[in-house]
Design a protein around this motif. Structure first.
Motif, PDB file in Angstrom:
ATOM      1  N   THR A   9       6.333  -6.076  15.926  1.00  0.00           N
ATOM      2  CA  THR A   9       5.645  -4.846  15.526  1.00  0.00           C
ATOM      3  C   THR A   9       4.212  -5.133  15.106  1.00  0.00           C
ATOM      4  O   THR A   9       3.366  -4.235  15.128  1.00  0.00           O
ATOM      5  CB  THR A   9       6.402  -4.165  14.376  1.00  0.00           C
ATOM      6  N   HIS A  19      -3.851   0.211   5.877  1.00  0.00           N
ATOM      7  CA  HIS A  19      -2.620   0.014   5.115  1.00  0.00           C
ATOM      8  C   HIS A  19      -2.669  -1.327   4.372  1.00  0.00           C
ATOM      9  O   HIS A  19      -3.239  -2.307   4.882  1.00  0.00           O
ATOM     10  CB  HIS A  19      -1.417   0.033   6.053  1.00  0.00           C
ATOM     11  N   SER A  38      -0.464   3.561   3.855  1.00  0.00           N
ATOM     12  CA  SER A  38       0.733   3.009   3.219  1.00  0.00           C
ATOM     13  C   SER A  38       0.346   1.869   2.283  1.00  0.00           C
ATOM     14  O   SER A  38      -0.443   0.992   2.651  1.00  0.00           O
ATOM     15  CB  SER A  38       1.710   2.496   4.273  1.00  0.00           C
ATOM     16  N   ARG A  86      10.114  -3.988   6.454  1.00  0.00           N
ATOM     17  CA  ARG A  86       9.938  -2.864   5.538  1.00  0.00           C
ATOM     18  C   ARG A  86       8.518  -2.297   5.636  1.00  0.00           C
ATOM     19  O   ARG A  86       8.342  -1.071   5.693  1.00  0.00           O
ATOM     20  CB  ARG A  86      10.228  -3.320   4.109  1.00  0.00           C
ATOM     21  N   ASN A 131       8.087  -0.235   8.745  1.00  0.00           N
ATOM     22  CA  ASN A 131       8.759   1.061   8.627  1.00  0.00           C
ATOM     23  C   ASN A 131       7.970   2.031   7.747  1.00  0.00           C
ATOM     24  O   ASN A 131       7.912   3.235   8.031  1.00  0.00           O
ATOM     25  CB  ASN A 131      10.169   0.877   8.072  1.00  0.00           C
ATOM     26  N   LEU A 132       7.357   1.504   6.690  1.00  0.00           N
ATOM     27  CA  LEU A 132       6.534   2.353   5.839  1.00  0.00           C
ATOM     28  C   LEU A 132       5.334   2.898   6.604  1.00  0.00           C
ATOM     29  O   LEU A 132       5.006   4.093   6.511  1.00  0.00           O
ATOM     30  CB  LEU A 132       6.051   1.567   4.616  1.00  0.00           C
ATOM     31  N   ARG A 179       4.959   3.200   9.931  1.00  0.00           N
ATOM     32  CA  ARG A 179       5.392   4.125  10.981  1.00  0.00           C
ATOM     33  C   ARG A 179       5.852   5.462  10.388  1.00  0.00           C
ATOM     34  O   ARG A 179       5.709   6.515  11.016  1.00  0.00           O
ATOM     35  CB  ARG A 179       6.521   3.506  11.790  1.00  0.00           C
ATOM     36  N   GLY A 180       6.397   5.416   9.170  1.00  0.00           N
ATOM     37  CA  GLY A 180       6.889   6.633   8.539  1.00  0.00           C
ATOM     38  C   GLY A 180       5.879   7.343   7.664  1.00  0.00           C
ATOM     39  O   GLY A 180       6.176   8.399   7.089  1.00  0.00           O
ATOM     40  N   GLY A 181       4.675   6.765   7.524  1.00  0.00           N
ATOM     41  CA  GLY A 181       3.648   7.376   6.694  1.00  0.00           C
ATOM     42  C   GLY A 181       3.991   7.396   5.217  1.00  0.00           C
ATOM     43  O   GLY A 181       3.655   8.345   4.505  1.00  0.00           O
ATOM     44  N   CYS A 182       4.650   6.336   4.731  1.00  0.00           N
ATOM     45  CA  CYS A 182       5.132   6.284   3.345  1.00  0.00           C
ATOM     46  C   CYS A 182       4.571   5.064   2.617  1.00  0.00           C
ATOM     47  O   CYS A 182       4.047   4.138   3.237  1.00  0.00           O
ATOM     48  CB  CYS A 182       6.653   6.206   3.312  1.00  0.00           C
ATOM     49  N   SER A 183       4.729   5.070   1.299  1.00  0.00           N
ATOM     50  CA  SER A 183       4.402   3.922   0.462  1.00  0.00           C
ATOM     51  C   SER A 183       5.628   3.519  -0.347  1.00  0.00           C
ATOM     52  O   SER A 183       6.581   4.294  -0.496  1.00  0.00           O
ATOM     53  CB  SER A 183       3.247   4.240  -0.491  1.00  0.00           C
ATOM     54  N   ASP A 184       5.592   2.292  -0.864  1.00  0.00           N
ATOM     55  CA  ASP A 184       6.656   1.774  -1.726  1.00  0.00           C
ATOM     56  C   ASP A 184       5.973   0.941  -2.798  1.00  0.00           C
ATOM     57  O   ASP A 184       5.558  -0.191  -2.530  1.00  0.00           O
ATOM     58  CB  ASP A 184       7.639   0.937  -0.903  1.00  0.00           C
TER      59      ASP A 184
END
Length: 308
Positions: free
Chosen positions: A28, A86, A113, A271, A274-275, A277-282
């Protein structure tokens, strides 16, 4: 789908031993560049002396992995987020809780992200330990993280400075596991920090915590360990004792012992992908919050000077 073009910023031991192989093993991502004012380049990969130079001159990147000491990580993350890049934050995610919170606001504002990467949570035994404990009554927890700083952190002056965390640099790995596997929140009751007379960060620490059902959690961090190195978490429950050893790689349950392979950084980069690609943060700061509480209210003892 095009690969995520990533630059690694900081080329110390953790970057070379863990980040670069994990990126190479994950289709990826593509390694677009490396950044360091001091360390030598990777053959065949563009190398720049600063992140500002990379962002201004290229090559183009979609993400950066910040593998620098925590004291300088905030400004680097800000520079990347201003460009919508990101950001992967090595642990600890920053030198302070407030700067990490500010980074989260910036990331949300630009739609990038932000990932606070706790690698120990991806050790082989951690996920099954979390699942097994989910329905258990926790009676008590003992954490022992004892290692030889001269073996694991030789000559790293930054780790003894304010914001470098001292013994909490490895100890926060244990806290990242404990805050992840226990089914209820935990909080600090008392702490004792032992600092060498010539250093600004502790060489040892004892923490006493509770979960919200009053189960006691005792933590022993020490950088003066010689001989066998200890990275153990023991959880006594109503169904028997769980033991995580070797930093979370080996899980022993009443039913038997499971040994897993080293997949921590492979898991982190999966992880992170995936963040993105999903437009998220952790951005979980629970482990850092416990460390901050220890520095805030811990009793301080002075011990003999430490020299590498």
């Amino acid at each position: 789908m095009d690969p995520i073009r990533i630059a690694v910023v900081g080329l110390g031991k953790i970057a070379r031993d863990q980040h670069l192989p994990a990126i190479a093993g994950n289709g990826t991502f593509s390694l677009a560049a490396t950044v360091s004012p001091h360390d030598h380049a990777i053959e065949g990969v563009p190398h720049l002396a600063s992140l500002d130079a990379l962002l201004a001159e290229g090559p183009a990147v979609d993400a950066v992995a910040l593998c620098t000491p925590p004291q300088v990580r905030h400004d680097l993350a800000v520079a990347a987020l201003k460009r919508g890049v990101h950001v992967f934050l090595e642990k600890p995610p920053g030198a302070t809780l407030s700067e990490v919170a500010a980074l989260q606001v910036r990331a949300d504002r630009v739609g990038a992200s932000l990932f606070a990467a706790w690698h120990a949570r991806f050790a082989a035994g951690v996920a099954p330990a979390r699942a097994w404990l989910a329905e258990r009554r926790i009676d008590r927890v003992q954490v022992t993280w004892r290692e030889d700083v001269r073996v694991w952190h030789p000559g790293q002056a930054w780790i003894w400075e304010p914001g470098g965390l001292g013994v909490f640099d490895p100890g926060i790995n244990a806290l990242s596991i404990v805050t992840h596997i226990l089914p209820r929140p935990i909080f600090l009751k008392a702490a004792t920090l032992t600092l060498p007379e010539n250093r600004a960060a502790p060489i040892a620490a004892e923490l006493h915590l509770l979960d919200t059902a009053d189960a006691p959690i005792t933590v022993d961090f020490d950088w003066r360990q010689t001989g066998p190195q200890l990275w153990d978490i023991i959880v006594e429950t109503d169904a028997g004792t769980l033991r995580l050893s070797q930093g979370g790689a080996v899980l022993a349950l009443p039913s038997g012992t499971e040994h897993g392979e080293d997949v921590e950084y492979a898991g982190l980069y999966s992880r992170f992908a995936n963040l993105i690609r999903g437009g998220c943060s952790d951005v979980d700061t629970d482990p850092l919050r416990i460390v901050a509480d220890a520095f805030l209210c811990g009793r301080r003892l002075t011990t003999q000077a430490f020299h590498d």
